[in-house]
Design a protein around this motif. Structure first.
Motif, PDB file in Angstrom:
ATOM      1  N   ASP A  51       0.823  -1.212   0.000  1.00 11.36           N
ATOM      2  CA  ASP A  51       0.000   0.000   0.000  1.00 11.36           C
ATOM      3  C   ASP A  51       0.857   1.262   0.000  1.00 11.36           C
ATOM      4  O   ASP A  51       0.595   2.205  -0.745  1.00 11.36           O
ATOM      5  CB  ASP A  51      -0.916   0.026   1.226  1.00 11.36           C
ATOM      6  CG  ASP A  51      -1.867  -1.155   1.262  1.00 11.36           C
ATOM      7  OD1 ASP A  51      -2.320  -1.577   0.185  1.00 11.36           O
ATOM      8  OD2 ASP A  51      -2.150  -1.648   2.365  1.00 11.36           O
ATOM      9  N   SER A  52       1.876   1.270   0.856  1.00 11.86           N
ATOM     10  CA  SER A  52       2.726   2.461   0.973  1.00 11.86           C
ATOM     11  C   SER A  52       4.023   2.104   1.674  1.00 11.86           C
ATOM     12  O   SER A  52       4.144   1.046   2.301  1.00 11.86           O
ATOM     13  CB  SER A  52       2.009   3.569   1.767  1.00 11.86           C
ATOM     14  OG  SER A  52       1.761   3.147   3.098  1.00 11.86           O
ATOM     15  N   GLU A 151      -4.327  -9.901  -0.505  1.00  8.33           N
ATOM     16  CA  GLU A 151      -5.328  -9.887  -1.567  1.00  8.33           C
ATOM     17  C   GLU A 151      -5.507 -11.295  -2.114  1.00  8.33           C
ATOM     18  O   GLU A 151      -4.537 -12.040  -2.265  1.00  8.33           O
ATOM     19  CB  GLU A 151      -4.918  -8.938  -2.698  1.00  8.33           C
ATOM     20  CG  GLU A 151      -5.000  -7.471  -2.327  1.00  8.33           C
ATOM     21  CD  GLU A 151      -4.845  -6.564  -3.532  1.00  8.33           C
ATOM     22  OE1 GLU A 151      -5.694  -5.676  -3.710  1.00  8.33           O
ATOM     23  OE2 GLU A 151      -3.874  -6.741  -4.276  1.00  8.33           O
ATOM     24  N   PRO A 152      -6.745 -11.680  -2.430  1.00 10.48           N
ATOM     25  CA  PRO A 152      -7.014 -13.018  -2.954  1.00 10.48           C
ATOM     26  C   PRO A 152      -6.580 -13.130  -4.405  1.00 10.48           C
ATOM     27  O   PRO A 152      -6.349 -12.122  -5.077  1.00 10.48           O
ATOM     28  CB  PRO A 152      -8.537 -13.133  -2.830  1.00 10.48           C
ATOM     29  CG  PRO A 152      -9.015 -11.716  -3.005  1.00 10.48           C
ATOM     30  CD  PRO A 152      -7.972 -10.869  -2.311  1.00 10.48           C
ATOM     31  N   ALA A 265      -3.648  -7.438 -11.846  1.00 10.84           N
ATOM     32  CA  ALA A 265      -5.048  -7.171 -11.548  1.00 10.84           C
ATOM     33  C   ALA A 265      -5.192  -5.793 -10.926  1.00 10.84           C
ATOM     34  O   ALA A 265      -4.361  -5.374 -10.115  1.00 10.84           O
ATOM     35  CB  ALA A 265      -5.594  -8.239 -10.605  1.00 10.84           C
ATOM     36  N   GLU A 266      -6.243  -5.098 -11.308  1.00  7.04           N
ATOM     37  CA  GLU A 266      -6.498  -3.785 -10.716  1.00  7.04           C
ATOM     38  C   GLU A 266      -6.637  -3.936  -9.203  1.00  7.04           C
ATOM     39  O   GLU A 266      -7.292  -4.870  -8.726  1.00  7.04           O
ATOM     40  CB  GLU A 266      -7.780  -3.202 -11.305  1.00  7.04           C
ATOM     41  CG  GLU A 266      -8.086  -1.792 -10.856  1.00  7.04           C
ATOM     42  CD  GLU A 266      -9.312  -1.222 -11.557  1.00  7.04           C
ATOM     43  OE1 GLU A 266      -9.241  -0.108 -12.084  1.00  7.04           O
ATOM     44  OE2 GLU A 266     -10.345  -1.922 -11.566  1.00  7.04           O
ATOM     45  N   PRO A 267      -5.997  -3.071  -8.424  1.00  8.41           N
ATOM     46  CA  PRO A 267      -6.056  -3.222  -6.964  1.00  8.41           C
ATOM     47  C   PRO A 267      -7.483  -3.196  -6.445  1.00  8.41           C
ATOM     48  O   PRO A 267      -8.358  -2.517  -6.990  1.00  8.41           O
ATOM     49  CB  PRO A 267      -5.269  -2.009  -6.466  1.00  8.41           C
ATOM     50  CG  PRO A 267      -4.382  -1.633  -7.603  1.00  8.41           C
ATOM     51  CD  PRO A 267      -5.160  -1.946  -8.837  1.00  8.41           C
ATOM     52  N   ILE A 268      -7.715  -3.957  -5.373  1.00 11.43           N
ATOM     53  CA  ILE A 268      -9.010  -3.957  -4.706  1.00 11.43           C
ATOM     54  C   ILE A 268      -9.164  -2.635  -3.962  1.00 11.43           C
ATOM     55  O   ILE A 268      -8.261  -2.242  -3.202  1.00 11.43           O
ATOM     56  CB  ILE A 268      -9.119  -5.135  -3.731  1.00 11.43           C
ATOM     57  CG1 ILE A 268      -9.000  -6.458  -4.516  1.00 11.43           C
ATOM     58  CG2 ILE A 268     -10.424  -5.081  -2.950  1.00 11.43           C
ATOM     59  CD1 ILE A 268      -8.925  -7.678  -3.624  1.00 11.43           C
TER      60      ILE A 268
END
Length: 271
Positions: A51-52, A151-152, A265-268
């Protein structure tokens, strides 16, 4: 058309894109490594999306695709945001010790390069791990930190796949700053997305490790040079039958002409 430093795509370069395979056979790799794992924390076998990173009090948001996975055999692998990496790790209780790593050497956009430098510096040496629900925080001995979210796996169909690099034979090149391409496969056998400038629709028949694209219907806009160059390269990939490999949240497509792409994949969305 790209910020480009073409290099041989070694096994390291394709840690997340290792071999031609189908969706049922995909998953986080569990290759051998030189480290050991002894922990009750749910760290291994998880796809941790970065995330950061906070270094010297400065917090930087991660670009799409930055992630870390730790295998049960003591190996960390993932993507700094542009380049792939691997390193041996030792996990003991809540302490992770990351050894010297290897990484690919694609040239990246300036802002992404800055993030990569920060993440690479933080993800090294002894790190304290704290897991809360689906969140992981890694803290260095000097107080810098990495924030991650589990993330799955992403399915091939229904996921927006954002292209992060182009492949040509044995080389990989990152996209030019400000350009973007993506594709989404539908349950009805369709595919649509952006080629870099124009949007497109087509059909996509999945059979084993192959996807066969039908003729693409596109819009007819004219765009600046980098976007049109990206579009031309994308058209060389989405032409007829390609080999695909899906591993957790990473997808690669490789055409018979040697052209290919790597996508994440686009982040959730964060809650």
């Amino acid at each position: 058309m790209r910020n480009q430093l073409s290099i041989p795509v070694t096994a390291l370069a394709l840690l997340a894109l290792a071999a031609c395979g189908t969706e049922p056979g995909s998953g986080s790799g569990d290759g051998g490594g030189g480290g050991t794992v002894t922990t009750d924390l749910p760290l291994t076998g998880v796809h941790w999306s970065v995330d950061s990173v906070t270094v010297d009090g400065k917090k930087s948001a991660a670009p799409s695709g930055a992630h870390v996975e730790i295998t049960k055999k003591g190996r960390a692998q993932g993507n700094y945001g542009c380049n792939h990496f691997g390193a041996d790790v030792t996990v003991n209780g809540d302490t992770i010790t990351v050894g010297r790593g290897e990484m690919t050497e694609m040239a990246c956009a300036k802002d992404v390069q800055g993030f990569e430098d920060a993440l690479r510096a933080a993800f090294h040496g002894k790190l304290k791990a704290k897991v809360a629900d689906d969140k992981l925080t890694l803290t260095t001995e000097k107080g810098d930190s990495i924030n991650l979210t589990s993330e799955p796996p992403a399915p091939l169909v229904g996921t927006k796949w954002v292209v992060d690099s182009l492949l040509a034979g044995g080389t990989a090149s990152s996209l030019s700053a400000g350009t973007e391409a993506n594709l989404t496969f539908g349950k009805d056998g369709s595919v649509h997305g952006s080629l870099g400038c124009n949007t497109f629709t087509s059909t996509a028949k999945v059979s084993g490790a192959k996807i066969t694209f039908g003729r693409l219907a596109t819009t007819r806009k004219l765009c600046p040079g980098p976007e049109m160059n990206l579009e031309r390269e994308m058209l060389k990939v989405l032409d007829g039958t390609v080999t695909y490999e899906l591993q957790h949240r990473s997808l690669s497509l490789t055409a018979a002409n040697g052209k290919g792409l790597a996508a994440n994949a686009e982040p959730i969305p964060q809650q």
